[in-house]
Structures are given as C-alpha cells and as structure tokens.
Design a protein around this motif. Structure first.
Motif, mmCIF file in Angstrom:
data_model
loop_
_atom_site.group_PDB
_atom_site.id
_atom_site.type_symbol
_atom_site.label_atom_id
_atom_site.label_comp_id
_atom_site.label_asym_id
_atom_site.label_seq_id
_atom_site.Cartn_x
_atom_site.Cartn_y
_atom_site.Cartn_z
ATOM 1 N N GLU A 27 0.808 -1.222 0.000
ATOM 2 C CA GLU A 27 0.000 0.000 0.000
ATOM 3 C C GLU A 27 0.839 1.269 0.000
ATOM 4 O O GLU A 27 0.417 2.292 -0.535
ATOM 5 C CB GLU A 27 -0.987 -0.039 1.155
ATOM 6 C CG GLU A 27 -2.024 -1.136 0.930
ATOM 7 C CD GLU A 27 -3.267 -0.978 1.764
ATOM 8 O OE1 GLU A 27 -3.574 0.141 2.175
ATOM 9 O OE2 GLU A 27 -3.934 -2.005 1.964
ATOM 10 N N ILE A 28 2.046 1.220 0.554
ATOM 11 C CA ILE A 28 2.917 2.402 0.524
ATOM 12 C C ILE A 28 3.347 2.680 -0.916
ATOM 13 O O ILE A 28 3.329 3.830 -1.368
ATOM 14 C CB ILE A 28 4.137 2.215 1.452
ATOM 15 C CG1 ILE A 28 3.659 2.184 2.906
ATOM 16 C CG2 ILE A 28 5.172 3.331 1.225
ATOM 17 C CD1 ILE A 28 4.723 1.815 3.904
ATOM 18 N N ASN A 29 3.720 1.633 -1.662
ATOM 19 C CA ASN A 29 4.081 1.819 -3.075
ATOM 20 C C ASN A 29 2.901 2.378 -3.870
ATOM 21 O O ASN A 29 3.071 3.267 -4.710
ATOM 22 C CB ASN A 29 4.535 0.497 -3.705
ATOM 23 C CG ASN A 29 5.871 0.033 -3.184
ATOM 24 O OD1 ASN A 29 6.666 0.819 -2.704
ATOM 25 N ND2 ASN A 29 6.099 -1.261 -3.275
ATOM 26 N N LEU A 30 1.714 1.857 -3.600
ATOM 27 C CA LEU A 30 0.519 2.367 -4.280
ATOM 28 C C LEU A 30 0.321 3.848 -3.988
ATOM 29 O O LEU A 30 0.043 4.631 -4.886
ATOM 30 C CB LEU A 30 -0.733 1.603 -3.825
ATOM 31 C CG LEU A 30 -1.044 0.295 -4.515
ATOM 32 C CD1 LEU A 30 -2.305 -0.320 -3.913
ATOM 33 C CD2 LEU A 30 -1.198 0.461 -5.995
ATOM 34 N N GLU A 31 0.471 4.219 -2.729
ATOM 35 C CA GLU A 31 0.263 5.614 -2.343
ATOM 36 C C GLU A 31 1.280 6.537 -3.021
ATOM 37 O O GLU A 31 0.926 7.619 -3.489
ATOM 38 C CB GLU A 31 0.358 5.744 -0.824
ATOM 39 C CG GLU A 31 -0.034 7.108 -0.318
ATOM 40 C CD GLU A 31 -0.062 7.164 1.204
ATOM 41 O OE1 GLU A 31 0.387 8.198 1.727
ATOM 42 O OE2 GLU A 31 -0.514 6.202 1.843
ATOM 43 N N VAL A 32 2.536 6.106 -3.098
ATOM 44 C CA VAL A 32 3.564 6.917 -3.755
ATOM 45 C C VAL A 32 3.221 7.110 -5.232
ATOM 46 O O VAL A 32 3.236 8.234 -5.751
ATOM 47 C CB VAL A 32 4.963 6.269 -3.604
ATOM 48 C CG1 VAL A 32 5.981 6.929 -4.527
ATOM 49 C CG2 VAL A 32 5.427 6.336 -2.156
ATOM 50 N N MET A 33 2.895 6.021 -5.927
ATOM 51 C CA MET A 33 2.575 6.123 -7.352
ATOM 52 C C MET A 33 1.299 6.935 -7.578
ATOM 53 O O MET A 33 1.230 7.741 -8.512
ATOM 54 C CB MET A 33 2.482 4.735 -7.971
ATOM 55 C CG MET A 33 3.845 4.066 -8.111
ATOM 56 S SD MET A 33 3.798 2.496 -9.002
ATOM 57 C CE MET A 33 3.220 1.394 -7.724
ATOM 58 N N GLN A 34 0.294 6.728 -6.736
ATOM 59 C CA GLN A 34 -0.942 7.504 -6.869
ATOM 60 C C GLN A 34 -0.659 8.996 -6.709
ATOM 61 O O GLN A 34 -1.167 9.811 -7.478
ATOM 62 C CB GLN A 34 -1.972 7.070 -5.823
ATOM 63 C CG GLN A 34 -2.675 5.793 -6.164
ATOM 64 C CD GLN A 34 -3.732 5.481 -5.124
ATOM 65 O OE1 GLN A 34 -3.418 5.121 -3.997
ATOM 66 N NE2 GLN A 34 -4.985 5.635 -5.500
ATOM 67 N N THR A 35 0.146 9.350 -5.724
ATOM 68 C CA THR A 35 0.469 10.754 -5.491
ATOM 69 C C THR A 35 1.166 11.359 -6.697
ATOM 70 O O THR A 35 0.819 12.456 -7.146
ATOM 71 C CB THR A 35 1.357 10.900 -4.233
ATOM 72 O OG1 THR A 35 0.624 10.402 -3.105
ATOM 73 C CG2 THR A 35 1.753 12.347 -3.999
ATOM 74 N N ILE A 36 2.133 10.643 -7.243
ATOM 75 C CA ILE A 36 2.864 11.148 -8.409
ATOM 76 C C ILE A 36 1.916 11.348 -9.578
ATOM 77 O O ILE A 36 1.875 12.425 -10.191
ATOM 78 C CB ILE A 36 4.024 10.198 -8.782
ATOM 79 C CG1 ILE A 36 5.103 10.235 -7.690
ATOM 80 C CG2 ILE A 36 4.612 10.578 -10.147
ATOM 81 C CD1 ILE A 36 6.170 9.160 -7.834
ATOM 82 N N PHE A 37 1.129 10.349 -9.909
ATOM 83 C CA PHE A 37 0.232 10.460 -11.059
ATOM 84 C C PHE A 37 -0.873 11.488 -10.823
ATOM 85 O O PHE A 37 -1.243 12.215 -11.741
ATOM 86 C CB PHE A 37 -0.350 9.107 -11.439
ATOM 87 C CG PHE A 37 0.643 8.206 -12.095
ATOM 88 C CD1 PHE A 37 1.357 8.619 -13.203
ATOM 89 C CD2 PHE A 37 0.876 6.936 -11.606
ATOM 90 C CE1 PHE A 37 2.281 7.802 -13.817
ATOM 91 C CE2 PHE A 37 1.801 6.103 -12.214
ATOM 92 C CZ PHE A 37 2.503 6.532 -13.321
ATOM 93 N N ASN A 38 -1.393 11.543 -9.606
ATOM 94 C CA ASN A 38 -2.415 12.546 -9.315
ATOM 95 C C ASN A 38 -1.851 13.951 -9.456
ATOM 96 O O ASN A 38 -2.537 14.856 -9.926
ATOM 97 C CB ASN A 38 -3.014 12.328 -7.925
ATOM 98 C CG ASN A 38 -3.866 11.072 -7.848
ATOM 99 O OD1 ASN A 38 -4.340 10.555 -8.855
ATOM 100 N ND2 ASN A 38 -4.046 10.556 -6.651
ATOM 101 N N ASP A 39 -0.593 14.144 -9.058
ATOM 102 C CA ASP A 39 0.059 15.444 -9.244
ATOM 103 C C ASP A 39 0.140 15.824 -10.720
ATOM 104 O O ASP A 39 0.142 16.997 -11.062
ATOM 105 C CB ASP A 39 1.463 15.444 -8.639
ATOM 106 C CG ASP A 39 1.458 15.527 -7.119
ATOM 107 O OD1 ASP A 39 0.389 15.828 -6.533
ATOM 108 O OD2 ASP A 39 2.517 15.290 -6.519
ATOM 109 N N PHE A 40 0.219 14.826 -11.585
ATOM 110 C CA PHE A 40 0.262 15.076 -13.026
ATOM 111 C C PHE A 40 -1.130 15.255 -13.627
ATOM 112 O O PHE A 40 -1.265 15.489 -14.817
ATOM 113 C CB PHE A 40 0.954 13.928 -13.759
ATOM 114 C CG PHE A 40 2.418 13.793 -13.459
ATOM 115 C CD1 PHE A 40 3.221 14.889 -13.198
ATOM 116 C CD2 PHE A 40 3.005 12.545 -13.451
ATOM 117 C CE1 PHE A 40 4.558 14.757 -12.936
ATOM 118 C CE2 PHE A 40 4.358 12.395 -13.200
ATOM 119 C CZ PHE A 40 5.134 13.505 -12.931
ATOM 120 N N GLY A 41 -2.164 15.123 -12.808
ATOM 121 C CA GLY A 41 -3.524 15.293 -13.312
ATOM 122 C C GLY A 41 -4.151 14.015 -13.823
ATOM 123 O O GLY A 41 -5.201 14.041 -14.455
#
Length: 157
Positions: A27-41
C-alpha cells in the motif's frame, strides 16, 4: 524490450483525469505512485489484488486506461499472469495498452519473462519521479511534454 505506441495517447493535450491502473500489494508503493500520477492530473485506479484489477479492466470500456503498471511479485496472481490475461483478452485495446512492470527484481530472467508476457518495459523500485517520467516518455512524447510543463509546480509542493 520493444516499446509499443498507443495511438490514442497522441490526442491528449493535457492531463484532465485520464485513467491509469496501478497494481501493487504494497500500500505504501501504491500511495507513492498515486500521489505522483495525481500530481500530473491523472486519475489512478489502484489495486492490491490482481483479481480485482482484472475485474476492473474487464468491466471498463476499451481504451479507458492510458497505461497499466503492475508489480511482478503480487500475492496470489503475479504480474506476469495479469499481463498475459490482459494481452489475451478479446478486447480492442488488449494488444495496444502499454503495460509496465514495477519491480525491484531486475535480473535478466525477469526482464525476459516480462518481454515474453508482452510487457512494454519496467520501472525500478523504489519508484520515483524520474523513473515514472522515463516510463511515460516511452509511451508518448506528448505526455512527457505535458509533465515537464508541470514539474515546476510539483517541485514547489
């Protein structure tokens, strides 16, 4: 690995909620990737279960996802099996959607197996902005240009 092009990405002039599927049982890896992609819109559909991710893929419209990132070492159904399932699906997008392995295992045998499963490439763990930018660049030059325009905003956060 041979990088495939998905023609649908060429029409995107900015990220406004396009969908990305991420499958990782950490879940930590998921959260990191989600944050990055969400920052990109980008909108992320994140799954800790390969089975749940495949159900979502099957129930989605073709070309709903811009690309898919899969951890290779999932509990239960591994990333290789998920990629094989997607590639063999009777859908318009099954052979075209970019699929990337997300792994800390960069052994030649893992790379070969990912290629055999028709994955387009891989992103190293731990995941970071640079690795994801490189992966996105291989999917579409246009997406890279959009991300680069937003990097300054991301660095200010």
């Amino acid at each position: 690995m041979n990088i495939l092009t998905w023609d649908g990405l060429a029409d995107i002039d900015s990220f406004h909620g396009e969908r990305v599927m991420i499958i990782d049982d950490n879940e930590i890896n998921l959260e990191v990737m989600q944050t990055i992609f969400n920052d990109f819109g980008l909108h992320t559909d994140a799954f800790v279960s390969g089975q749940k991710a495949l159900e979502s893929y099957q129930n989605s419209e073709p070309f709903s996802y811009q690309f898919i990132l899969i951890d290779l070492n999932l509990y239960g159904m591994d990333g290789y099996d998920i990629a094989k399932f997607i590639r063999s699906a009777d859908r318009q997008d099954s052979k075209e959607i970019p699929i990337y392995a997300v792994t800390a295992n960069l052994l030649p045998s893992a790379k070969m197996k990912a290629t055999e499963c028709e994955m387009n490439g891989y992103v190293d763990k731990p995941v970071n902005y640079a690795a994801l930018l490189e992966m996105i660049h291989s999917v579409s030059d246009h997406i890279l240009l959009t991300i680069l325009r937003n990097i300054e905003d991301l660095e200010d956060k």
